[in-house]
Scaffold this motif. Sequence first.
Motif, PDB file in Angstrom:
ATOM      1  N   GLN A  86       0.813  -1.214   0.000  1.00 25.14           N
ATOM      2  CA  GLN A  86       0.000   0.000   0.000  1.00 25.14           C
ATOM      3  C   GLN A  86       0.847   1.265   0.000  1.00 25.14           C
ATOM      4  O   GLN A  86       0.473   2.269  -0.606  1.00 25.14           O
ATOM      5  N   SER A  87       1.992   1.225   0.668  1.00 24.81           N
ATOM      6  CA  SER A  87       2.890   2.387   0.657  1.00 24.81           C
ATOM      7  C   SER A  87       3.379   2.670  -0.755  1.00 24.81           C
ATOM      8  O   SER A  87       3.430   3.827  -1.190  1.00 24.81           O
ATOM      9  N   ILE A  88       3.719   1.615  -1.477  1.00 25.59           N
ATOM     10  CA  ILE A  88       4.184   1.785  -2.856  1.00 25.59           C
ATOM     11  C   ILE A  88       3.060   2.311  -3.733  1.00 25.59           C
ATOM     12  O   ILE A  88       3.261   3.254  -4.513  1.00 25.59           O
ATOM     13  N   LEU A  89       1.869   1.738  -3.603  1.00 30.80           N
ATOM     14  CA  LEU A  89       0.731   2.228  -4.396  1.00 30.80           C
ATOM     15  C   LEU A  89       0.436   3.693  -4.067  1.00 30.80           C
ATOM     16  O   LEU A  89       0.130   4.485  -4.963  1.00 30.80           O
ATOM     17  N   LYS A  90       0.535   4.063  -2.795  1.00 28.79           N
ATOM     18  CA  LYS A  90       0.269   5.446  -2.379  1.00 28.79           C
ATOM     19  C   LYS A  90       1.269   6.412  -3.015  1.00 28.79           C
ATOM     20  O   LYS A  90       0.890   7.449  -3.544  1.00 28.79           O
ATOM     21  N   VAL A  91       2.551   6.056  -2.975  1.00 32.99           N
ATOM     22  CA  VAL A  91       3.572   6.923  -3.567  1.00 32.99           C
ATOM     23  C   VAL A  91       3.320   7.084  -5.062  1.00 32.99           C
ATOM     24  O   VAL A  91       3.359   8.199  -5.592  1.00 32.99           O
ATOM     25  N   LEU A  92       3.048   5.980  -5.743  1.00 38.69           N
ATOM     26  CA  LEU A  92       2.799   6.072  -7.184  1.00 38.69           C
ATOM     27  C   LEU A  92       1.538   6.869  -7.484  1.00 38.69           C
ATOM     28  O   LEU A  92       1.496   7.625  -8.467  1.00 38.69           O
ATOM     29  N   ALA A  93       0.506   6.733  -6.643  1.00 39.81           N
ATOM     30  CA  ALA A  93      -0.737   7.488  -6.851  1.00 39.81           C
ATOM     31  C   ALA A  93      -0.528   8.976  -6.560  1.00 39.81           C
ATOM     32  O   ALA A  93      -1.026   9.830  -7.300  1.00 39.81           O
ATOM     33  N   ASP A  94       0.194   9.280  -5.508  1.00 42.71           N
ATOM     34  CA  ASP A  94       0.365  10.674  -5.081  1.00 42.71           C
ATOM     35  C   ASP A  94       1.450  11.418  -5.856  1.00 42.71           C
ATOM     36  O   ASP A  94       1.311  12.609  -6.131  1.00 42.71           O
ATOM     37  N   LEU A  95       2.534  10.715  -6.198  1.00 40.66           N
ATOM     38  CA  LEU A  95       3.703  11.388  -6.761  1.00 40.66           C
ATOM     39  C   LEU A  95       4.057  10.976  -8.180  1.00 40.66           C
ATOM     40  O   LEU A  95       4.978  11.528  -8.772  1.00 40.66           O
ATOM     41  N   GLY A  96       3.349   9.976  -8.699  1.00 42.36           N
ATOM     42  CA  GLY A  96       3.602   9.556 -10.068  1.00 42.36           C
ATOM     43  C   GLY A  96       4.712   8.525 -10.182  1.00 42.36           C
ATOM     44  O   GLY A  96       5.219   8.023  -9.182  1.00 42.36           O
ATOM     45  N   PRO A  97       5.075   8.182 -11.429  1.00 42.29           N
ATOM     46  CA  PRO A  97       6.055   7.124 -11.687  1.00 42.29           C
ATOM     47  C   PRO A  97       7.400   7.366 -10.996  1.00 42.29           C
ATOM     48  O   PRO A  97       7.830   8.510 -10.834  1.00 42.29           O
ATOM     49  N   HIS A  98       8.032   6.267 -10.579  1.00 43.82           N
ATOM     50  CA  HIS A  98       9.327   6.302  -9.905  1.00 43.82           C
ATOM     51  C   HIS A  98      10.192   5.146 -10.402  1.00 43.82           C
ATOM     52  O   HIS A  98       9.672   4.069 -10.690  1.00 43.82           O
ATOM     53  N   ALA A  99      11.490   5.350 -10.411  1.00 39.82           N
ATOM     54  CA  ALA A  99      12.428   4.249 -10.635  1.00 39.82           C
ATOM     55  C   ALA A  99      12.366   3.339  -9.407  1.00 39.82           C
ATOM     56  O   ALA A  99      12.039   3.788  -8.305  1.00 39.82           O
TER      57      ALA A  99
END
Length: 159
Positions: free
Chosen positions: A44-57
């Motif tokens: 869920q932390s990973i999904l939250k970061v991707l949802a809130d901040l967009g794509p990441h390496a």
Amino acid sequence: MYDRGNGASNPSGTTVELLAAAGESAQALMAESLEARGSSLLHQSILKVLADLGPHARRDLAARVGAPPAEASRVLDDLQSQGLVQALVVNAGGRQEVMALTAAGTAARATALDHVSGVQDVLLASLTKGERAQLHYLLRRVCASAARSGGAHPASGAR
């Protein structure tokens, strides 16, 4: 567990301990709820970061969620196999794989937020609507103070 009648003579001396205990209880209830659905707090932390901040390496995402790169990579592979995230190849300053949320990932994140609301209802059952609003406001101020002092990240998107 806190009991009004058995509080310390100096309640301000135990505020941090109460916050820590409440946080541990909330985290345990959320982890239990997520585990019952085949997920975890790291998912869920990973999904939250991707949802809130967009794509990441991958490596940047691991650092953002505070997880060892190998563990974050394992969870990303799991999320990718479920169709919740996708890998995109970006050629900016060299070839790099970037992870992005899919539409299914966005839906899964929304479902998880519904479950978090359920955990919140359990934890805050003894509070009135007004007390819940006041607690939310006060906790956001506490989190902002902690972030300013370098103790934590501000609670973005807290419900």
